[in-house]
Scaffold this motif. Structure first.
Motif, short mmCIF file in Angstrom:
data_model
loop_
_atom_site.label_atom_id
_atom_site.label_comp_id
_atom_site.label_asym_id
_atom_site.label_seq_id
_atom_site.Cartn_x
_atom_site.Cartn_y
_atom_site.Cartn_z
N ASN A 50 0.83 -1.20 0.00
CA ASN A 50 0.00 0.00 0.00
C ASN A 50 0.87 1.25 0.00
OD1 ASN A 50 -2.51 1.44 0.15
ND2 ASN A 50 -2.03 1.85 2.29
N SER A 51 1.91 1.25 0.82
CA SER A 51 2.77 2.42 0.96
C SER A 51 4.21 1.97 1.20
CB SER A 51 2.29 3.27 2.13
OG SER A 51 3.14 4.36 2.34
N ARG A 56 5.53 0.58 4.52
CA ARG A 56 5.24 -0.80 4.91
C ARG A 56 6.49 -1.67 4.80
NH1 ARG A 56 2.19 -0.79 8.38
NH2 ARG A 56 3.06 1.26 8.42
N CYS A 65 4.25 0.42 -5.11
CA CYS A 65 3.69 1.10 -3.94
C CYS A 65 2.48 1.91 -4.40
CB CYS A 65 4.73 2.02 -3.31
SG CYS A 65 6.28 1.20 -2.90
N ILE A 66 1.30 1.42 -4.04
CA ILE A 66 0.05 1.99 -4.56
C ILE A 66 -0.16 3.44 -4.12
CG2 ILE A 66 -2.46 1.76 -4.57
CD1 ILE A 66 -0.98 -0.39 -6.17
N ARG A 67 -0.21 3.69 -2.82
CA ARG A 67 -0.53 5.03 -2.32
C ARG A 67 0.51 6.07 -2.75
NH1 ARG A 67 -0.99 5.77 3.92
NH2 ARG A 67 1.22 6.14 3.68
#
Length: 62
Positions: free
Chosen positions: A19-20, A23, A47-49
């Motif tokens: 997600n970030s 993490r 990293c999505i966010r």
């Protein structure tokens, strides 16, 4: 993280999705070391966010 690392080391994955970036690790040195491990094994980190893709060419914003 240990299971993901073991999968990377034996070549079972080609991409890790988080997600970030925080993490992966709280300290940049630890995070960079893990990114280096992934890229050495030809594994991409998405990293999505943060909208970042790390691979052997470096980092790409998307």
């Amino acid at each position: 993280m240990e299971k993901v690392t073991q999968a990377v080391l034996v070549g079972e994955v080609d991409m890790v999705l988080v997600n970030s970036i925080d993490r992966i690790g709280r300290e940049w040195g630890m995070t960079q070391a893990y990114i280096d491990l992934l890229t050495q094994h030809k594994v991409k980190l998405l990293c999505i966010r943060d909208r970042l893709l790390f691979d052997k060419q470096g980092v790409t914003c998307f």
